[in-house]
Design a protein around this motif. Structure first.
Motif, PDB file in Angstrom:
ATOM      1  N   ILE A 138      29.136 123.822  16.175  1.00 13.94           N
ATOM      2  CA  ILE A 138      29.155 123.150  17.473  1.00 13.94           C
ATOM      3  C   ILE A 138      30.593 123.046  17.950  1.00 13.94           C
ATOM      4  O   ILE A 138      31.475 122.592  17.219  1.00 13.94           O
ATOM      5  CB  ILE A 138      28.528 121.742  17.402  1.00 13.94           C
ATOM      6  N   ASN A 139      30.818 123.493  19.185  1.00 15.99           N
ATOM      7  CA  ASN A 139      32.098 123.264  19.848  1.00 15.99           C
ATOM      8  C   ASN A 139      31.879 122.160  20.876  1.00 15.99           C
ATOM      9  O   ASN A 139      30.966 122.245  21.702  1.00 15.99           O
ATOM     10  CB  ASN A 139      32.606 124.538  20.533  1.00 15.99           C
ATOM     11  N   LEU A 140      32.705 121.132  20.812  1.00 16.07           N
ATOM     12  CA  LEU A 140      32.520 119.941  21.630  1.00 16.07           C
ATOM     13  C   LEU A 140      33.039 120.085  23.053  1.00 16.07           C
ATOM     14  O   LEU A 140      32.855 119.171  23.863  1.00 16.07           O
ATOM     15  CB  LEU A 140      33.222 118.748  20.959  1.00 16.07           C
ATOM     16  N   GLY A 141      33.693 121.214  23.361  1.00 11.53           N
ATOM     17  CA  GLY A 141      34.229 121.348  24.713  1.00 11.53           C
ATOM     18  C   GLY A 141      35.337 120.341  24.961  1.00 11.53           C
ATOM     19  O   GLY A 141      36.124 120.010  24.068  1.00 11.53           O
ATOM     20  N   ALA A 142      35.403 119.810  26.184  1.00  9.64           N
ATOM     21  CA  ALA A 142      36.461 118.858  26.553  1.00  9.64           C
ATOM     22  C   ALA A 142      35.884 117.790  27.467  1.00  9.64           C
ATOM     23  O   ALA A 142      34.954 118.039  28.229  1.00  9.64           O
ATOM     24  CB  ALA A 142      37.608 119.581  27.260  1.00  9.64           C
ATOM     25  N   TRP A 143      36.438 116.576  27.389  1.00  6.67           N
ATOM     26  CA  TRP A 143      36.061 115.495  28.309  1.00  6.67           C
ATOM     27  C   TRP A 143      37.099 115.448  29.424  1.00  6.67           C
ATOM     28  O   TRP A 143      38.146 114.829  29.291  1.00  6.67           O
ATOM     29  CB  TRP A 143      36.002 114.169  27.564  1.00  6.67           C
ATOM     30  N   ARG A 144      36.787 116.117  30.504  1.00  6.48           N
ATOM     31  CA  ARG A 144      37.756 116.163  31.601  1.00  6.48           C
ATOM     32  C   ARG A 144      37.076 116.746  32.834  1.00  6.48           C
ATOM     33  O   ARG A 144      36.015 117.347  32.747  1.00  6.48           O
ATOM     34  CB  ARG A 144      38.960 117.028  31.220  1.00  6.48           C
ATOM     35  N   ASP A 145      37.720 116.567  33.984  1.00  8.32           N
ATOM     36  CA  ASP A 145      37.298 117.298  35.172  1.00  8.32           C
ATOM     37  C   ASP A 145      37.741 118.749  35.023  1.00  8.32           C
ATOM     38  O   ASP A 145      38.744 119.039  34.371  1.00  8.32           O
ATOM     39  CB  ASP A 145      37.925 116.711  36.431  1.00  8.32           C
TER      40      ASP A 145
ATOM     41  N   ARG B  33      27.110 121.697   6.047  1.00  6.07           N
ATOM     42  CA  ARG B  33      26.245 122.575   6.831  1.00  6.07           C
ATOM     43  C   ARG B  33      26.586 122.575   8.310  1.00  6.07           C
ATOM     44  O   ARG B  33      25.964 123.305   9.079  1.00  6.07           O
ATOM     45  CB  ARG B  33      24.785 122.145   6.657  1.00  6.07           C
ATOM     46  N   LEU B  34      27.539 121.751   8.700  1.00  7.69           N
ATOM     47  CA  LEU B  34      27.839 121.565  10.120  1.00  7.69           C
ATOM     48  C   LEU B  34      29.340 121.711  10.345  1.00  7.69           C
ATOM     49  O   LEU B  34      30.123 120.922   9.807  1.00  7.69           O
ATOM     50  CB  LEU B  34      27.358 120.171  10.551  1.00  7.69           C
ATOM     51  N   HIS B  35      29.751 122.736  11.092  1.00 14.24           N
ATOM     52  CA  HIS B  35      31.168 122.934  11.409  1.00 14.24           C
ATOM     53  C   HIS B  35      31.379 122.587  12.877  1.00 14.24           C
ATOM     54  O   HIS B  35      30.737 123.150  13.763  1.00 14.24           O
ATOM     55  CB  HIS B  35      31.589 124.381  11.157  1.00 14.24           C
ATOM     56  N   VAL B  36      32.304 121.656  13.132  1.00 18.18           N
ATOM     57  CA  VAL B  36      32.544 121.149  14.485  1.00 18.18           C
ATOM     58  C   VAL B  36      34.009 121.331  14.842  1.00 18.18           C
ATOM     59  O   VAL B  36      34.893 121.033  14.040  1.00 18.18           O
ATOM     60  CB  VAL B  36      32.145 119.658  14.588  1.00 18.18           C
ATOM     61  N   GLU B  37      34.253 121.814  16.055  1.00 18.55           N
ATOM     62  CA  GLU B  37      35.621 121.913  16.561  1.00 18.55           C
ATOM     63  C   GLU B  37      35.621 121.729  18.074  1.00 18.55           C
ATOM     64  O   GLU B  37      34.576 121.505  18.702  1.00 18.55           O
ATOM     65  CB  GLU B  37      36.253 123.256  16.162  1.00 18.55           C
ATOM     66  N   GLY B  38      36.809 121.794  18.665  1.00 22.55           N
ATOM     67  CA  GLY B  38      36.976 121.703  20.117  1.00 22.55           C
ATOM     68  C   GLY B  38      37.939 122.791  20.551  1.00 22.55           C
ATOM     69  O   GLY B  38      37.696 123.966  20.373  1.00 22.55           O
ATOM     70  N   HIS B  39      39.059 122.399  21.157  1.00 22.78           N
ATOM     71  CA  HIS B  39      40.210 123.251  21.458  1.00 22.78           C
ATOM     72  C   HIS B  39      39.998 124.221  22.619  1.00 22.78           C
ATOM     73  O   HIS B  39      40.839 124.312  23.503  1.00 22.78           O
ATOM     74  CB  HIS B  39      40.643 124.031  20.203  1.00 22.78           C
TER      75      HIS B  39
ATOM     76  N   LEU C  38      31.377 112.180  17.563  1.00 27.03           N
ATOM     77  CA  LEU C  38      32.555 113.031  17.738  1.00 27.03           C
ATOM     78  C   LEU C  38      32.712 113.420  19.201  1.00 27.03           C
ATOM     79  O   LEU C  38      31.742 113.834  19.858  1.00 27.03           O
ATOM     80  CB  LEU C  38      32.448 114.308  16.906  1.00 27.03           C
ATOM     81  N   ILE C  39      33.932 113.316  19.705  1.00 27.00           N
ATOM     82  CA  ILE C  39      34.305 113.874  21.001  1.00 27.00           C
ATOM     83  C   ILE C  39      35.658 114.556  20.842  1.00 27.00           C
ATOM     84  O   ILE C  39      36.416 114.261  19.914  1.00 27.00           O
ATOM     85  CB  ILE C  39      34.359 112.815  22.127  1.00 27.00           C
ATOM     86  N   SER C  40      35.965 115.469  21.738  1.00 28.62           N
ATOM     87  CA  SER C  40      37.180 116.270  21.571  1.00 28.62           C
ATOM     88  C   SER C  40      37.900 116.451  22.906  1.00 28.62           C
ATOM     89  O   SER C  40      37.294 116.333  23.981  1.00 28.62           O
ATOM     90  CB  SER C  40      36.820 117.652  21.000  1.00 28.62           C
ATOM     91  N   ASP C  41      39.202 116.724  22.819  1.00 28.41           N
ATOM     92  CA  ASP C  41      40.003 117.148  23.976  1.00 28.41           C
ATOM     93  C   ASP C  41      39.905 116.176  25.145  1.00 28.41           C
ATOM     94  O   ASP C  41      39.495 116.519  26.249  1.00 28.41           O
ATOM     95  CB  ASP C  41      39.575 118.555  24.407  1.00 28.41           C
TER      96      ASP C  41
END
Length: 511
Positions: free
Chosen positions: A451-458, A421-427, A26-29
Motif C-alpha cells: 500500500i502506498n499512502l499517497g499524500a495529504w495535500r491539495d 505481510r504488509l509493506h507500506v510507504e508514501g513518498h 498510518l498517514i504519509s506526506d
C-alpha cells in the motif's frame, strides 16, 4: 522470535508483555511548511474530519456500534510516515542568501529553527483570530484528538518516520526538540526508555539522546507491518555512501553502521532541486510588479507551484500561462519577459553550483549537461519543450511492477518468515495498492499487500478537456490487531482498510 534470528540489521518494534487490542493508523506526506512559498498541506477541515474518523475507528473496531469488552481497543499507534514537516519549501533560504545544502554555514541551524517556529505557529497552535493567516492546525487537532482518547483510558503512541523533506531534523537537535515538544506534544520525560532504545538500535545512535532521531522504519509482527517512507529506492532522494548505493537495495545493517547517512545528507531531489525551486518562486514573487495586468494570476500560480507532481510541471504551466497572457493582453508582454528572464537566471544559477552536479546521478547529470548547452540558445519553444520532457521523465509511478514489489523488504523470504505481510510507504504522492502471493511460508493465508499512502495535500490536476482544478486528496490506513479477541474468535483478530478522502469546493478555486 529472538533478536539473533532476525534478518541482519532489522530492529522490531518493542512488544509489550500483555496481549492488547491495538489499532495502528498510518498517514504519509503531510508536508507542513511555513507557507512562504505556498501552503503544502491539507486544510483544517480535512484534518478535523480525519481525526474524527480516527477516534471513531478506535471506539468502533468491529462490525458492531457498541464493541463488546474483548473487542475494545487498548492502544493506538499513530504513524506519521515521513515528510511530516517540510524544511526546504520556504523562502527563508533565499532571503538569507544561502542554500539548504550548505550545512557548514553558521546560519544553517538558525534558519531551520526559524522555519520550525513558523511551522509551529501555523500547524501546532489554535487558529489565530486573524483568519486571513495561513493555517492548517494539523498538530493542534492531532493533540486534541490524542488527549480525548487518553482521557478514555486508551494508550496512544505517535511514531514519526523520517522522510526526505524533514531529514534536517536529524542533524539539528534543537529543531528536533521543537518538533517533539511543540508539534507532537512530547517532552523528554514523555519519551519512554523502550522507545529510545528502539530508535538507537535501529539508527545506530546514542541511547541517551533526550530527543532521539526519527526512525527510518517501523516493523511489527502483530500488525504484520513494515512501514517506511520509501525514499530508499529513489535515486534522486538517496545518496551513495562508502558501503551502500541504490542498486544494493534494502540493507538496514549497512545503514545502521553509517547512522543512515545515505538518507540524512543532502540529495539532488529533496534538497538541491527543491531548494532551487523555492528560490525561483521567492525571486519571481519579488520581481513581479503587482500592478501589471495578469500579475495577480501569475502570483497565484507561484503560490501553488509546489502542488504539482512533478514540480517541473508547475514551471511548464507558469511559462505557458505567462505567454498566453502576453498574447491576449499586450500590456502583459513585459510580465512574460520577466518570467522568462527570472527562469533563465535561476536555471543558470542552479547549474553554477557544484552541489547540483555532485548530487545528481548519471542519467540526471546527462540531462543537466543537455539542458545547460541548449539553454544558452534562449528560444522559448526549446525551453518549454525541454521542461515538458523533464516533467514526463519525472512523473511518479502510476503503478508498481511485480519485480519491484517482490524486492520490497516485507516480501523477502526472511521477513515473510517473521509474519510480515504488509509493506507500506508514501513518498511518490500517488496512492497505490497491490496484492501478492508466495508459496513459502505455507502458514495460514498467503496474502501479501503493498500500500502506498499517497499524500495529504491539495493537488493541481488537469481537467479532461482543458484547464486545471485544485483537489484535496488524502489516504489513511487503519490496521486492527485484536489480540484479546483471539481466545473467542481466532479467525477474526486482524483486519485493515484504507480510507480515502477527496475534496472539491469553490473555496479551493476561489482565485
Amino acid at each position: 522470535m529472538a533478536e539473533r534470528e532476525l534478518p541482519p540489521g532489522l530492529v522490531m518494534w518493542p512488544a509489550g508483555t500483555a496481549s492488547k487490542n491495538r489499532v495502528c493508523v498510518l498517514i504519509s506526506d503531510i508536508h507542513c511548511t511555513d507557507c512562504t512559498v505556498g501552503n503544502q498541506t491539507a486544510s483544517e477541515t480535512d484534518w478535523q474530519l480525519f481525526f474524527e474518523q480516527m477516534e471513531f475507528a478506535v471506539h468502533n473496531p468491529g462490525d458492531k456500534a457498541q464493541a463488546p469488552p474483548e473487542q475494545r481497543i487498548d492502544e493506538l499507534l499513530l504513524i506519521l510516515n515521513g515528510d511530516i514537516v517540510d524544511l526546504i519549501r520556504t523562502s527563508k533560504w533565499a532571503e538569507a542568501g544561502i542554500y539548504p545544502w550548505q550545512r557548514d554555514d553558521p546560519r544553517f541551524a538558525e534558519i531551520i529553527l526559524d522555519i520550525m517556529r513558523d511551522i509551529v505557529a501555523i500547524h501546532a497552535c489554535a487558529r489565530p483570530e486573524c483568519s486571513e493567516q495561513p493555517y492548517s492546525g494539523f498538530f493542534y487537532w492531532m493533540r486534541q484528538s490524542i488527549a480525548s482518547l487518553r482521557a478514555r483510558g486508551i494508550a496512544v503512541t505517535v511514531i514519526p518516520i523520517v522522510g526526505n523533506h524533514d531529514k534536517e531534523l536529524q542533524v539539528v537537535p534543537a529543531a528536533r526538540q521543537l518538533f517533539y515538544e511543540e508539534c507532537l506534544g512530547m517532552t523528554a520525560l514523555d519519551i519512554g526508555d523502550s522507545y529510545r532504545a528502539w530508535v538507537a538500535a535501529q539508527m545506530g545512535t546514542a541511547k541517551d539522546d533526550m530527543y532521539p532521531c526519527m526512525p527510518f522504519y517501523f516493523a511489527d509482527t502483530g500488525l504484520r507491518l513494515l512501514a517506511t517512507h520509501g525514499q530508499w529506492r529513489d535515486r534522486d532522494n538517496s545518496r551513495s555512501t562508502a558501503n551502500w548505493k541504490l542498486s544494493r537495495g534494502w540493507q538496514p545493517q549497512v545503514w545502521q553502521q553509517e547512522q543512515y547517512r545515505a538518507f540524512s545528507e543532502p540529495c539532488f531531489g529533496d534538497t538541491v532541486a527543491a531548494g532551487m525551486l523555492s528560490r525561483f518562486i521567492c525571486k519571481m514573487a519579488d520581481t513581479i510588479d503587482k500592478n501589471m495586468p495578469g500579475a495577480g494570476r501569475i502570483c497565484n500560480l507561484l503560490d501553488e507551484m509546489d502542488l504539482y507532481r512533478p514540480s517541473v510541471s508547475a514551471v511548464v504551466r507558469l511559462l505557458a500561462e505567462s505567454r498566453r497572457l502576453a498574447w491576449r493582453t499586450p500590456e502583459a508582454k513585459g510580465l512574460h519577459d520577466k518570467v522568462l528572464r527570472c527562469f533563465r537566471e535561476s536555471l543558470v544559477d542552479w547549474m553554477s553550483h557544484d552541489e547540483t552536479w555532485k548530487s545528481a546521478h548519471g542519467g540526471t547529470k546527462f540531462g543537466l549537461h543537455v539542458l545547460s548547452v541548449l539553454s544558452r540558445i534562449r528560444w522559448y519553444w526549446l525551453e518549454i519543450t525541454l521542461m515538458r520532457l523533464m516533467a514526463k521523465v519525472q512523473e511518479p509511478e502510476s503503478d508498481i511492477k511485480t519485480r519491484t514489489l517482490t524486492g520490497l523488504p516485507a516480501f523477502q523470504p526472511s521477513y515473510r518468515e517473521l509474519g510480515l505481510r504488509l509493506h507500506v510507504e508514501g513518498h511518490t504522492h500517488v496512492a497505490l495498492e497491490a496484492d501478492l502471493q508466495f508459496r513459502q511460508p505455507r502458514q495460514g493465508r498467503n496474502n501479501y499487500t503493498y500500500i502506498n499512502l499517497g499524500a495529504w495535500r491539495d493537488s493541481i490536476l488537469p481537467k479532461r478537456n482543458r484547464g486545471y482544478r485544485r483537489r484535496g486528496i488524502g489516504r489513511a490506513l487503519f490496521i486492527f490487531d485484536l489480540a484479546r479477541l483471539a481466545q473467542h474468535t481466532p479467525g477474526d483478530t486482524y483486519r485493515f482498510y484504507a480510507r480515502d478522502m477527496t475534496s472539491w469546493g469553490d473555496r479551493m478555486d476561489s482565485w
